[in-house]
Design a protein around this motif. Sequence first.
Motif, PDB file in Angstrom:
ATOM      1  N   ILE A  60      22.107 -14.185  45.455  1.00 56.16           N
ATOM      2  CA  ILE A  60      21.869 -15.507  44.857  1.00 56.16           C
ATOM      3  C   ILE A  60      21.125 -15.369  43.535  1.00 56.16           C
ATOM      4  CG2 ILE A  60      20.741 -17.740  45.166  1.00 56.16           C
ATOM      5  CD1 ILE A  60      23.175 -17.278  46.963  1.00 56.16           C
ATOM      6  N   THR A  61      21.569 -16.111  42.533  1.00 50.69           N
ATOM      7  CA  THR A  61      20.890 -16.159  41.231  1.00 50.69           C
ATOM      8  C   THR A  61      20.400 -17.568  40.899  1.00 50.69           C
ATOM      9  OG1 THR A  61      23.001 -16.532  40.097  1.00 50.69           O
ATOM     10  CG2 THR A  61      22.254 -14.240  40.331  1.00 50.69           C
ATOM     11  N   HIS A  62      21.076 -18.576  41.462  1.00 50.24           N
ATOM     12  CA  HIS A  62      20.756 -19.976  41.179  1.00 50.24           C
ATOM     13  C   HIS A  62      20.650 -20.744  42.502  1.00 50.24           C
ATOM     14  CE1 HIS A  62      22.413 -18.522  37.406  1.00 50.24           C
ATOM     15  NE2 HIS A  62      22.045 -19.626  36.785  1.00 50.24           N
ATOM     16  N   ILE A  63      19.764 -21.726  42.522  1.00 53.71           N
ATOM     17  CA  ILE A  63      19.583 -22.531  43.727  1.00 53.71           C
ATOM     18  C   ILE A  63      19.554 -24.004  43.350  1.00 53.71           C
ATOM     19  CG2 ILE A  63      18.071 -23.079  45.681  1.00 53.71           C
ATOM     20  CD1 ILE A  63      17.080 -20.195  45.595  1.00 53.71           C
ATOM     21  N   LEU A  64      20.477 -24.754  43.942  1.00 56.80           N
ATOM     22  CA  LEU A  64      20.518 -26.205  43.764  1.00 56.80           C
ATOM     23  C   LEU A  64      19.859 -26.833  44.990  1.00 56.80           C
ATOM     24  CD1 LEU A  64      21.380 -28.822  42.407  1.00 56.80           C
ATOM     25  CD2 LEU A  64      23.676 -28.491  43.339  1.00 56.80           C
ATOM     26  N   CYS A  65      18.669 -27.344  44.782  1.00 60.00           N
ATOM     27  CA  CYS A  65      17.858 -27.906  45.862  1.00 60.00           C
ATOM     28  C   CYS A  65      18.018 -29.429  45.859  1.00 60.00           C
ATOM     29  CB  CYS A  65      16.393 -27.513  45.662  1.00 60.00           C
ATOM     30  SG  CYS A  65      15.233 -28.260  46.823  1.00 60.00           S
ATOM     31  N   ILE A  66      18.682 -29.951  46.887  1.00 62.31           N
ATOM     32  CA  ILE A  66      18.929 -31.388  46.990  1.00 62.31           C
ATOM     33  C   ILE A  66      18.084 -31.931  48.139  1.00 62.31           C
ATOM     34  CG2 ILE A  66      20.688 -33.167  47.267  1.00 62.31           C
ATOM     35  CD1 ILE A  66      22.769 -31.093  46.377  1.00 62.31           C
ATOM     36  N   VAL A  75      10.863 -29.113  51.145  1.00 63.60           N
ATOM     37  CA  VAL A  75      12.137 -28.734  50.519  1.00 63.60           C
ATOM     38  C   VAL A  75      11.893 -28.625  49.022  1.00 63.60           C
ATOM     39  CG1 VAL A  75      14.587 -29.292  50.282  1.00 63.60           C
ATOM     40  CG2 VAL A  75      13.336 -30.025  52.319  1.00 63.60           C
ATOM     41  N   ARG A  76      11.628 -27.417  48.572  1.00 63.18           N
ATOM     42  CA  ARG A  76      11.186 -27.221  47.188  1.00 63.18           C
ATOM     43  C   ARG A  76      11.521 -25.799  46.735  1.00 63.18           C
ATOM     44  NH1 ARG A  76       6.537 -24.164  47.830  1.00 63.18           N
ATOM     45  NH2 ARG A  76       5.578 -24.288  49.916  1.00 63.18           N
ATOM     46  N   PRO A  77      11.478 -25.575  45.412  1.00 62.06           N
ATOM     47  CA  PRO A  77      11.669 -24.215  44.909  1.00 62.06           C
ATOM     48  C   PRO A  77      10.534 -23.311  45.389  1.00 62.06           C
ATOM     49  CG  PRO A  77      12.006 -25.823  43.157  1.00 62.06           C
ATOM     50  CD  PRO A  77      11.418 -26.565  44.319  1.00 62.06           C
ATOM     51  N   ARG A  78      10.867 -22.181  45.961  1.00 58.44           N
ATOM     52  CA  ARG A  78       9.860 -21.274  46.509  1.00 58.44           C
ATOM     53  C   ARG A  78       9.727 -19.974  45.720  1.00 58.44           C
ATOM     54  NH1 ARG A  78       8.109 -22.894  51.537  1.00 58.44           N
ATOM     55  NH2 ARG A  78       9.233 -24.714  52.347  1.00 58.44           N
ATOM     56  N   PHE A  79      10.750 -19.664  44.928  1.00 57.55           N
ATOM     57  CA  PHE A  79      10.698 -18.410  44.164  1.00 57.55           C
ATOM     58  C   PHE A  79      11.127 -18.672  42.719  1.00 57.55           C
ATOM     59  CE2 PHE A  79      12.101 -17.568  48.556  1.00 57.55           C
ATOM     60  CZ  PHE A  79      11.006 -16.839  49.027  1.00 57.55           C
ATOM     61  N   PRO A  80      10.380 -19.535  42.014  1.00 53.34           N
ATOM     62  CA  PRO A  80      10.806 -19.931  40.660  1.00 53.34           C
ATOM     63  C   PRO A  80      10.849 -18.780  39.668  1.00 53.34           C
ATOM     64  CG  PRO A  80       8.565 -20.675  41.113  1.00 53.34           C
ATOM     65  CD  PRO A  80       9.111 -20.171  42.408  1.00 53.34           C
ATOM     66  N   ASP A  81      10.150 -17.686  39.958  1.00 52.65           N
ATOM     67  CA  ASP A  81      10.158 -16.547  39.040  1.00 52.65           C
ATOM     68  C   ASP A  81      11.375 -15.652  39.237  1.00 52.65           C
ATOM     69  OD1 ASP A  81       7.736 -17.391  38.004  1.00 52.65           O
ATOM     70  OD2 ASP A  81       6.546 -16.152  39.377  1.00 52.65           O
ATOM     71  N   GLN A  82      12.109 -15.858  40.346  1.00 53.80           N
ATOM     72  CA  GLN A  82      13.210 -14.960  40.658  1.00 53.80           C
ATOM     73  C   GLN A  82      14.582 -15.635  40.603  1.00 53.80           C
ATOM     74  OE1 GLN A  82      12.677 -11.907  43.535  1.00 53.80           O
ATOM     75  NE2 GLN A  82      10.625 -12.604  44.091  1.00 53.80           N
ATOM     76  N   PHE A  83      14.596 -16.973  40.689  1.00 53.30           N
ATOM     77  CA  PHE A  83      15.871 -17.690  40.694  1.00 53.30           C
ATOM     78  C   PHE A  83      15.796 -18.893  39.767  1.00 53.30           C
ATOM     79  CE2 PHE A  83      15.061 -15.944  44.944  1.00 53.30           C
ATOM     80  CZ  PHE A  83      16.100 -15.033  45.040  1.00 53.30           C
ATOM     81  N   GLN A  84      16.944 -19.292  39.262  1.00 48.59           N
ATOM     82  CA  GLN A  84      17.010 -20.502  38.437  1.00 48.59           C
ATOM     83  C   GLN A  84      17.294 -21.683  39.355  1.00 48.59           C
ATOM     84  OE1 GLN A  84      19.386 -20.204  34.900  1.00 48.59           O
ATOM     85  NE2 GLN A  84      19.588 -22.431  34.681  1.00 48.59           N
ATOM     86  N   TYR A  85      16.460 -22.714  39.268  1.00 47.39           N
ATOM     87  CA  TYR A  85      16.560 -23.854  40.166  1.00 47.39           C
ATOM     88  C   TYR A  85      16.985 -25.121  39.432  1.00 47.39           C
ATOM     89  CZ  TYR A  85      14.009 -21.461  43.958  1.00 47.39           C
ATOM     90  OH  TYR A  85      13.608 -20.604  44.962  1.00 47.39           O
ATOM     91  N   MET A  86      17.656 -25.987  40.180  1.00 41.50           N
ATOM     92  CA  MET A  86      17.797 -27.391  39.827  1.00 41.50           C
ATOM     93  C   MET A  86      17.419 -28.184  41.067  1.00 41.50           C
ATOM     94  SD  MET A  86      21.061 -29.796  38.724  1.00 41.50           S
ATOM     95  CE  MET A  86      20.856 -29.574  36.944  1.00 41.50           C
TER      96      MET A  86
END
Length: 227
Positions: A60-66, A75-86
């Motif tokens: 995984i490189t990107h995570i779409l968190c809905i 339900v939130r970004p947990r690894f913002p330094d390692q993956f690109q989130y929306m």
Amino acid sequence: MQTGGVTPGFSPDQLRELIQGSGEEWTYEMRRECQEILPGVLLGPMQASKSLETLQRHGITHILCIRDAKEAFSVRPRFPDQFQYMVLDVQDSEEQNLIRLFPQASTFIDNATANGGRVLVHCNGGISLSPAFVVMYVMQHLQIPWEDALHLVQNRRYCISPNSGFLTQIKEYESIYKATRAVQSFPQQGNAIARRKRVDDSDDEGQNRVEDRKRQLVDDEDDAMEL
């Protein structure tokens, strides 16, 4: 199954196999995992997004968190330094407008996969909210009817069950994406028609000039004879 015409990049048989899935046996525990729906597009629950080992194993490189806004604490970004989130705050209710938010999600997924990335799309349980977005994405990406898109996703993640309001919007989105594609193709058709019209007009003008010249010569000859 209503596959219609040939989808770009797929023969009818290949598309049929894609929709039907691999036939992998489904177990209850799999609802806690993520599944690959299309190459580079995975769908799952929050649990999958919490496991760094799982995310790395799937590349995984990107995570779409809905998520529903009230779930933001979990339900939130947990690894913002390692993956690109929306992150999209969306209510899991039948009145929630998904169609208005979908273009953001679609663009995020497209940009990720276009650059060789792999996207995890998840909500809390991976049952209703995030699957609705993925079904719409599959429908638009493969240019297939909503029923086929739903079956494709469900044949890979059997536990999905978008609420009735989301299903209604999924059905409505089929006509929207088809109309959008028609509009996008219209300028090319319009330009071709305009070019043909210019050529026809030019030919008509040339023919008119020839006819005018012929009439002028005839008039000149008549005038000379009268003299």
